[in-house]
Write a protein that holds these residues in place. Structure first.
Motif, PDB file in Angstrom:
ATOM      1  N   LEU A 100      27.716  42.409  42.429  1.00 21.88           N
ATOM      2  CA  LEU A 100      29.100  42.425  41.956  1.00 21.88           C
ATOM      3  C   LEU A 100      29.345  43.618  41.038  1.00 21.88           C
ATOM      4  O   LEU A 100      30.441  44.184  41.013  1.00 21.88           O
ATOM      5  N   LEU A 101      28.327  44.006  40.275  1.00 24.45           N
ATOM      6  CA  LEU A 101      28.487  45.142  39.366  1.00 24.45           C
ATOM      7  C   LEU A 101      28.708  46.442  40.135  1.00 24.45           C
ATOM      8  O   LEU A 101      29.552  47.256  39.766  1.00 24.45           O
ATOM      9  N   VAL A 102      27.942  46.624  41.229  1.00 19.46           N
ATOM     10  CA  VAL A 102      28.052  47.896  41.954  1.00 19.46           C
ATOM     11  C   VAL A 102      29.370  48.007  42.725  1.00 19.46           C
ATOM     12  O   VAL A 102      29.715  49.098  43.203  1.00 19.46           O
ATOM     13  N   LEU A 103      30.109  46.913  42.833  1.00 20.38           N
ATOM     14  CA  LEU A 103      31.393  46.974  43.537  1.00 20.38           C
ATOM     15  C   LEU A 103      32.409  47.850  42.807  1.00 20.38           C
ATOM     16  O   LEU A 103      33.340  48.370  43.432  1.00 20.38           O
ATOM     17  N   ILE A 104      32.250  47.990  41.494  1.00 22.32           N
ATOM     18  CA  ILE A 104      33.219  48.771  40.715  1.00 22.32           C
ATOM     19  C   ILE A 104      32.563  50.008  40.106  1.00 22.32           C
ATOM     20  O   ILE A 104      32.970  50.478  39.045  1.00 22.32           O
ATOM     21  N   LEU A 105      31.547  50.544  40.804  1.00 17.42           N
ATOM     22  CA  LEU A 105      30.931  51.780  40.341  1.00 17.42           C
ATOM     23  C   LEU A 105      31.948  52.922  40.390  1.00 17.42           C
ATOM     24  O   LEU A 105      32.802  52.966  41.285  1.00 17.42           O
ATOM     25  N   PRO A 106      31.866  53.873  39.472  1.00 17.24           N
ATOM     26  CA  PRO A 106      32.730  55.065  39.569  1.00 17.24           C
ATOM     27  C   PRO A 106      32.438  55.836  40.863  1.00 17.24           C
ATOM     28  O   PRO A 106      31.338  55.750  41.403  1.00 17.24           O
ATOM     29  N   ASP A 107      33.405  56.575  41.347  1.00 20.59           N
ATOM     30  CA  ASP A 107      33.256  57.278  42.621  1.00 20.59           C
ATOM     31  C   ASP A 107      32.065  58.228  42.627  1.00 20.59           C
ATOM     32  O   ASP A 107      31.369  58.357  43.639  1.00 20.59           O
ATOM     33  N   GLU A 108      31.809  58.882  41.505  1.00 18.21           N
ATOM     34  CA  GLU A 108      30.716  59.850  41.446  1.00 18.21           C
ATOM     35  C   GLU A 108      29.376  59.169  41.703  1.00 18.21           C
ATOM     36  O   GLU A 108      28.519  59.708  42.415  1.00 18.21           O
ATOM     37  N   ALA A 109      29.180  57.987  41.132  1.00 19.84           N
ATOM     38  CA  ALA A 109      27.926  57.257  41.345  1.00 19.84           C
ATOM     39  C   ALA A 109      27.899  56.606  42.727  1.00 19.84           C
ATOM     40  O   ALA A 109      26.846  56.550  43.372  1.00 19.84           O
ATOM     41  N   ARG A 110      29.040  56.140  43.191  1.00 19.40           N
ATOM     42  CA  ARG A 110      29.085  55.475  44.501  1.00 19.40           C
ATOM     43  C   ARG A 110      28.748  56.448  45.622  1.00 19.40           C
ATOM     44  O   ARG A 110      28.123  56.066  46.624  1.00 19.40           O
ATOM     45  N   ARG A 111      29.145  57.708  45.493  1.00 20.87           N
ATOM     46  CA  ARG A 111      28.858  58.698  46.531  1.00 20.87           C
ATOM     47  C   ARG A 111      27.370  59.014  46.648  1.00 20.87           C
ATOM     48  O   ARG A 111      26.928  59.583  47.646  1.00 20.87           O
ATOM     49  N   LYS A 112      26.600  58.680  45.633  1.00 24.97           N
ATOM     50  CA  LYS A 112      25.155  58.869  45.684  1.00 24.97           C
ATOM     51  C   LYS A 112      24.492  57.855  46.627  1.00 24.97           C
ATOM     52  O   LYS A 112      23.371  58.077  47.108  1.00 24.97           O
ATOM     53  N   VAL A 113      25.167  56.748  46.857  1.00 27.77           N
ATOM     54  CA  VAL A 113      24.581  55.622  47.582  1.00 27.77           C
ATOM     55  C   VAL A 113      24.939  55.726  49.064  1.00 27.77           C
ATOM     56  O   VAL A 113      26.115  55.797  49.417  1.00 27.77           O
ATOM     57  N   LYS A 114      23.909  55.728  49.903  1.00 25.99           N
ATOM     58  CA  LYS A 114      24.136  55.735  51.356  1.00 25.99           C
ATOM     59  C   LYS A 114      24.073  54.323  51.928  1.00 25.99           C
ATOM     60  O   LYS A 114      24.756  53.995  52.892  1.00 25.99           O
ATOM     61  N   ARG A 115      23.255  53.479  51.309  1.00 28.32           N
ATOM     62  CA  ARG A 115      23.004  52.142  51.872  1.00 28.32           C
ATOM     63  C   ARG A 115      23.000  51.111  50.750  1.00 28.32           C
ATOM     64  O   ARG A 115      22.266  51.274  49.779  1.00 28.32           O
ATOM     65  N   LEU A 116      23.820  50.084  50.886  1.00 27.90           N
ATOM     66  CA  LEU A 116      23.868  49.000  49.916  1.00 27.90           C
ATOM     67  C   LEU A 116      23.368  47.724  50.564  1.00 27.90           C
ATOM     68  O   LEU A 116      23.923  47.249  51.552  1.00 27.90           O
ATOM     69  N   ILE A 117      22.275  47.165  50.002  1.00 30.72           N
ATOM     70  CA  ILE A 117      21.723  45.890  50.461  1.00 30.72           C
ATOM     71  C   ILE A 117      21.868  44.898  49.319  1.00 30.72           C
ATOM     72  O   ILE A 117      21.394  45.139  48.206  1.00 30.72           O
ATOM     73  N   THR A 118      22.531  43.796  49.576  1.00 33.90           N
ATOM     74  CA  THR A 118      22.707  42.771  48.546  1.00 33.90           C
ATOM     75  C   THR A 118      21.880  41.542  48.906  1.00 33.90           C
ATOM     76  O   THR A 118      21.805  41.147  50.073  1.00 33.90           O
ATOM     77  N   LEU A 119      21.249  40.943  47.910  1.00 33.63           N
ATOM     78  CA  LEU A 119      20.408  39.765  48.092  1.00 33.63           C
ATOM     79  C   LEU A 119      21.031  38.594  47.336  1.00 33.63           C
ATOM     80  O   LEU A 119      20.957  38.529  46.115  1.00 33.63           O
ATOM     81  N   GLY A 120      21.663  37.686  48.062  1.00 33.10           N
ATOM     82  CA  GLY A 120      22.229  36.497  47.450  1.00 33.10           C
ATOM     83  C   GLY A 120      23.366  36.769  46.494  1.00 33.10           C
ATOM     84  O   GLY A 120      23.544  36.023  45.520  1.00 33.10           O
ATOM     85  N   THR A 121      24.142  37.797  46.721  1.00 30.63           N
ATOM     86  CA  THR A 121      25.274  38.110  45.840  1.00 30.63           C
ATOM     87  C   THR A 121      26.441  37.157  46.124  1.00 30.63           C
ATOM     88  O   THR A 121      26.865  37.042  47.268  1.00 30.63           O
ATOM     89  N   PRO A 122      26.982  36.482  45.101  1.00 25.07           N
ATOM     90  CA  PRO A 122      28.125  35.569  45.308  1.00 25.07           C
ATOM     91  C   PRO A 122      29.436  36.354  45.403  1.00 25.07           C
ATOM     92  O   PRO A 122      30.164  36.483  44.421  1.00 25.07           O
ATOM     93  N   PHE A 123      29.728  36.860  46.590  1.00 23.94           N
ATOM     94  CA  PHE A 123      30.911  37.715  46.759  1.00 23.94           C
ATOM     95  C   PHE A 123      32.218  36.958  46.524  1.00 23.94           C
ATOM     96  O   PHE A 123      33.231  37.581  46.233  1.00 23.94           O
ATOM     97  N   HIS A 124      32.209  35.666  46.653  1.00 23.59           N
ATOM     98  CA  HIS A 124      33.410  34.879  46.383  1.00 23.59           C
ATOM     99  C   HIS A 124      33.336  34.190  45.019  1.00 23.59           C
ATOM    100  O   HIS A 124      34.098  33.254  44.760  1.00 23.59           O
ATOM    101  N   GLY A 125      32.430  34.645  44.173  1.00 27.88           N
ATOM    102  CA  GLY A 125      32.292  34.059  42.852  1.00 27.88           C
ATOM    103  C   GLY A 125      31.447  32.797  42.876  1.00 27.88           C
ATOM    104  O   GLY A 125      30.929  32.393  43.912  1.00 27.88           O
ATOM    105  N   SER A 126      31.286  32.195  41.719  1.00 27.58           N
ATOM    106  CA  SER A 126      30.458  30.999  41.603  1.00 27.58           C
ATOM    107  C   SER A 126      31.027  30.055  40.557  1.00 27.58           C
ATOM    108  O   SER A 126      31.587  30.489  39.539  1.00 27.58           O
ATOM    109  N   ASP A 127      30.862  28.765  40.809  1.00 28.39           N
ATOM    110  CA  ASP A 127      31.288  27.756  39.834  1.00 28.39           C
ATOM    111  C   ASP A 127      30.499  27.856  38.530  1.00 28.39           C
ATOM    112  O   ASP A 127      30.938  27.354  37.496  1.00 28.39           O
ATOM    113  N   ARG A 128      29.338  28.479  38.608  1.00 23.11           N
ATOM    114  CA  ARG A 128      28.495  28.587  37.416  1.00 23.11           C
ATOM    115  C   ARG A 128      29.156  29.404  36.310  1.00 23.11           C
ATOM    116  O   ARG A 128      28.881  29.200  35.132  1.00 23.11           O
ATOM    117  N   PHE A 129      30.032  30.340  36.678  1.00 19.22           N
ATOM    118  CA  PHE A 129      30.653  31.218  35.686  1.00 19.22           C
ATOM    119  C   PHE A 129      32.030  30.733  35.232  1.00 19.22           C
ATOM    120  O   PHE A 129      32.642  31.377  34.379  1.00 19.22           O
TER     121      PHE A 129
END
Length: 300
Positions: A100-129
């Protein structure tokens, strides 16, 4: 048993988060994979995953996260500074809320990334929070609805998740990518990066540094697939007790079918063409007809 292992892994992640080594920031000039830790998980918690990927020939770095950021922007900026020290076309493996943090990376840092692999990321949020200081990550919150599609801005996005998530209910919160999710062997969000079976699955998925990464061109946007559909899955059949019971019943059925042998029908004997002769003497002679009696002459 799986739930107990999950709690142990979560405790170890939290403990390593408060170790001094977690705040150590490394430069990543020669790295081609960067691991983004999840919610309150320390850098040392990912050493097993790092060593396994290093053995494949990758050069892996583990990023540091702030313990008590004053804002979400400060936490993301702290990550962006570390990503900017890496070479271009780096691969990010984001665990848990690190995705979730990398979703709002600044453009300069995001352009460094070619491949994003997420492991168990709650893309729709979680009741825990919900009702916490991290309420912007609550299930179906306005923040996640507005930002979860930002993952599609990365050239290659591959969301992976556990078959069942104990940490972030509901399980549907981790589903994103219209069927591109990969289910791991051992359930649990924290087990994704520590259990040997899951690490083996991730190693097979990554391949080796020599393998080329093919990036298909994105098709035109289709409104029908704009929002990922929830997949209804009956997870009860994956319980060890149920699976064992089904396996035993199937074995009994197969053994019973082998015992029953189908006997072939006996062939009827062909009828003989010889006509049976009647009992008694053969060809009896016909009796002669009786002779008529002569008439007696009477005297006159």
């Amino acid at each position: 048993m799986f739930r107990f292992i999950e709690y142990l892994e979560r405790f170890w992640a939290l403990l390593s988060f408060y170790l001094p080594s977690h705040l150590t920031v490394e430069r990543n000039q020669d790295k081609n994979i960067l691991i983004v830790p999840g919610f309150k998980a320390g850098r040392s918690y990912y050493l097993r995953l790092k060593s396994n990927l290093d053995n494949l020939g990758f050069k892996v770095g583990i990023l540091s996260t702030l313990r008590n950021p004053t804002s979400l922007e400060e936490a993301v900026g702290y990550l962006a500074k570390q990503i900017l020290t890496a070479p271009n076309e780096v691969t990010l493996i984001a665990h848990n809320t690190g995705g979730l943090l990398v979703l709002i990376l600044p453009d300069e840092a995001r352009r460094k990334v070619k491949r994003l692999i997420t492991l168990g990321t709650p893309f729709h949020g979680s009741d825990r929070f919900t009702n916490t200081r991290y309420s912007y990550w609550g299930y179906e919150s306005d923040w996640v609805k507005m930002n979860y599609k930002n993952a599609l801005f990365f050239p290659l996005f591959q969301p992976l998740s556990a078959i069942e998530d104990f940490s972030f209910p509901p399980q549907e919160s981790t589903e994103f990518g219209q069927g591109r999710d990969l289910w791991f062997d051992i359930p649990g969000n924290y087990n994704l990066v520590r259990r040997n079976e899951n690490i083996r699955t991730l190693r097979e998925f990554l391949g080796t540094p020599k393998d080329s990464i093919n990036i298909a061109q994105n098709p035109k946007a289709n409104p029908e697939f704009a929002v990922p559909k929830k997949i209804e899955v009956d997870f009860s059949k994956y319980e060890p007790s149920v699976y064992k019971k089904n396996k035993e019943s199937l074995a009994k059925k197969n053994s019973a079918e082998k015992k029953i042998e189908v006997k072939p029908k006996s062939k009827a004997k062909p009828k003989s063409s010889v006509v049976a002769k009647p009992k008694g003497k053969s060809n009896p002679k016909p009796k002669p007809a009786p002779k008529p009696k002569a008439k007696k002459k009477t005297k006159r």
